[in-house]
Design a protein around this motif. Structure first.
Motif, PDB file in Angstrom:
ATOM      1  N   ASP A   1      -0.705   4.421  -0.587  1.00 36.21           N
ATOM      2  CA  ASP A   1      -1.548   5.555  -0.201  1.00 36.21           C
ATOM      3  C   ASP A   1      -2.848   5.005   0.380  1.00 36.21           C
ATOM      4  O   ASP A   1      -3.693   4.503  -0.361  1.00 36.21           O
ATOM      5  CB  ASP A   1      -1.826   6.419  -1.444  1.00 36.21           C
ATOM      6  N   THR A   2      -2.984   5.100   1.712  1.00 32.64           N
ATOM      7  CA  THR A   2      -4.171   4.506   2.350  1.00 32.64           C
ATOM      8  C   THR A   2      -5.462   5.211   1.937  1.00 32.64           C
ATOM      9  O   THR A   2      -6.545   4.691   2.138  1.00 32.64           O
ATOM     10  CB  THR A   2      -4.056   4.552   3.889  1.00 32.64           C
ATOM     11  N   ASP A   3      -5.342   6.411   1.349  1.00 38.43           N
ATOM     12  CA  ASP A   3      -6.533   7.104   0.836  1.00 38.43           C
ATOM     13  C   ASP A   3      -6.644   6.948  -0.684  1.00 38.43           C
ATOM     14  O   ASP A   3      -7.416   7.637  -1.337  1.00 38.43           O
ATOM     15  CB  ASP A   3      -6.469   8.605   1.171  1.00 38.43           C
ATOM     16  N   GLY A   4      -5.834   6.061  -1.244  1.00 37.26           N
ATOM     17  CA  GLY A   4      -5.796   5.905  -2.697  1.00 37.26           C
ATOM     18  C   GLY A   4      -6.986   5.132  -3.241  1.00 37.26           C
ATOM     19  O   GLY A   4      -7.915   4.798  -2.507  1.00 37.26           O
TER      20      GLY A   4
ATOM     21  N   VAL B   1       0.842  -1.197   0.000  1.00 34.70           N
ATOM     22  CA  VAL B   1       0.000   0.000   0.000  1.00 34.70           C
ATOM     23  C   VAL B   1       0.878   1.249   0.000  1.00 34.70           C
ATOM     24  O   VAL B   1       1.745   1.414   0.849  1.00 34.70           O
ATOM     25  CB  VAL B   1      -0.943  -0.006   1.223  1.00 34.70           C
TER      26      VAL B   1
ATOM     27  N   ARG C   1      -6.986  -0.179  -0.140  1.00 39.31           N
ATOM     28  CA  ARG C   1      -6.953   1.039  -0.953  1.00 39.31           C
ATOM     29  C   ARG C   1      -5.500   1.416  -1.202  1.00 39.31           C
ATOM     30  O   ARG C   1      -4.653   1.252  -0.349  1.00 39.31           O
ATOM     31  CB  ARG C   1      -7.635   2.203  -0.233  1.00 39.31           C
ATOM     32  N   GLY C   2      -5.271   2.001  -2.378  1.00 40.86           N
ATOM     33  CA  GLY C   2      -3.959   2.578  -2.663  1.00 40.86           C
ATOM     34  C   GLY C   2      -2.841   1.578  -2.839  1.00 40.86           C
ATOM     35  O   GLY C   2      -1.673   1.908  -2.656  1.00 40.86           O
TER      36      GLY C   2
ATOM     37  N   MET D   1      -2.840   1.731  -8.239  1.00 41.40           N
ATOM     38  CA  MET D   1      -2.375   3.067  -8.602  1.00 41.40           C
ATOM     39  C   MET D   1      -1.637   3.090  -9.935  1.00 41.40           C
ATOM     40  O   MET D   1      -1.657   4.103 -10.634  1.00 41.40           O
ATOM     41  CB  MET D   1      -1.468   3.611  -7.498  1.00 41.40           C
TER      42      MET D   1
ATOM     43  N   CYS E   1      -8.654  -1.241  -4.396  1.00 39.40           N
ATOM     44  CA  CYS E   1      -7.983  -2.323  -5.122  1.00 39.40           C
ATOM     45  C   CYS E   1      -8.877  -3.564  -5.095  1.00 39.40           C
ATOM     46  O   CYS E   1      -9.688  -3.726  -4.185  1.00 39.40           O
ATOM     47  CB  CYS E   1      -6.643  -2.628  -4.449  1.00 39.40           C
TER      48      CYS E   1
END
Ligand SMILES: [Zn+2]
Length: 313
Positions: A167-170, A165, A178-179, A184, A173
């Motif tokens: 970006d935990t706010d991305g 990971v 996330r992220g 990404m 998946c």
């Protein structure tokens, strides 16, 4: 006498199998298309038929067979837990029935793990000890070779580079996080970036290429080759992100070499220059100079990876 093995590559829309020597020479190959709606028994029989055809090519019995399969693989118990390309492969014990039919040991491995061992033995990682391999396609996968052996981890899940990971706010998946690196900068993620670029109106060449459908990572590459600045910037951003991901892993593993394969490499230096720079910016000390090499195995990477797994037995 030189050993020969059977290699099977079940990563895409076709099942391919070949007879391979210790030096990576392919003696014979066959392939059949997969039938997505096949029953487990039907799929197993089809694979068995294909492998038998390869086995019976020469006078000499191969010492082992190995199958490289996309998806979650329990190599220890010879089971496919889930495979995206062949839905029938769900919790399917593959190796035991195939081994009985062929009369030789049969192994399975995740296709990206097998690719890592293939690069190590036959490809861009020859002559090294520790290797990190990344497959850059619609998703991002990989494999780790330590001291000449494939590192599998407790459940055989090691090497899932795409799910570190960043970006935990991305973006979400497919794995539920996330992220992730894959969410990404994998091929699907780059396709999404391309589509956003089209919708923004800032990429007329890309819009023309993708006219009437959603833009893909391949369209992005084509637009970049035609000189579209916004498309080049988008690919460079993806390359940078992949470089940051690989640089982070280098700080954990300190490999001799990083090898790369997969369709995203068609983006060429637009992707690779920022990838190398991102990696070097993050890796500690002399590890910043870790060489990044492109796979030399081409279309046979899957088969040679499977062969390397069988030969390592
Ligand atoms: Zn993920």
């Amino acid at each position: 006498m030189a050993r020969i093995v059977i290699a099977g590559d079940f990563g895409g829309t076709n099942l391919r199998a070949a007879l391979v020597t210790e030096t990576g020479e392919i003696l014979v190959r066959h392939e059949v298309s997969t039938t997505p709606d096949a029953s487990p028994d039907g799929a197993l029989e089809g694979i068995g038929d294909l492998l038998m055809k390869v086995r019976d090519y020469g006078s000499e019995l191969p010492v082992a067979a190995s199958l490289a399969v996309a998806g979650l693989i329990d190599g220890e118990n010879g089971r496919v837990l889930a495979s995206p390309n062949i839905p029938a492969f769900r919790n399917l014990g593959l190796t035991l029935p195939l081994s009985e039919r062929l009369g030789i040991p049969v192994l399975i491995a995740n296709d990206a793990s097998a690719a890592a061992l293939g690069e190590f033995r036959f490809g861009a990682g020859q002559g090294t000890r520790h290797l990190l391999h990344a497959t850059l396609g619609t998703g991002i996968g990989g494999g780790i070779v330590i001291d000449g052996r494939l590192y599998k981890g407790t459940q055989g899940l090691a090497g899932e580079l795409g799910h570190i990971v960043l970006d935990t706010d991305g973006p979400p998946c497919g794995c539920g996080s996330r992220g992730c690196l894959e969410a990404m900068a994998g091929g699907i993620a780059l396709g999404r970036r391309a589509q956003r670029l089209v919708e923004s109106g800032g990429a007329p060449i890309l819009a023309e290429i993708a006219s009437g459908r959603s833009a893909t990572a391949g369209d992005l590459a084509e637009a970049a080759r035609r000189g579209e600045v916004a498309a080049i910037a988008e690919i460079r951003e993806g390359g940078h992100i992949i470089g940051i991901g690989l640089g982070s892993i280098i700080n954990v593993l300190n490999p001799d070499v990083v090898t790369l394969s997969g369709g995203l490499l068609g983006m060429g230096d637009f992707l690779l220059d920022p990838l190398r720079a991102g990696l070097a910016s993050l890796a500690f000390g002399p590890a910043a100079n870790t060489p990044v090499r492109i796979s030399t195995l081409g279309a046979d990477a899957g088969l040679l990876g499977a062969a390397a797994v069988a030969l390592a037995k």
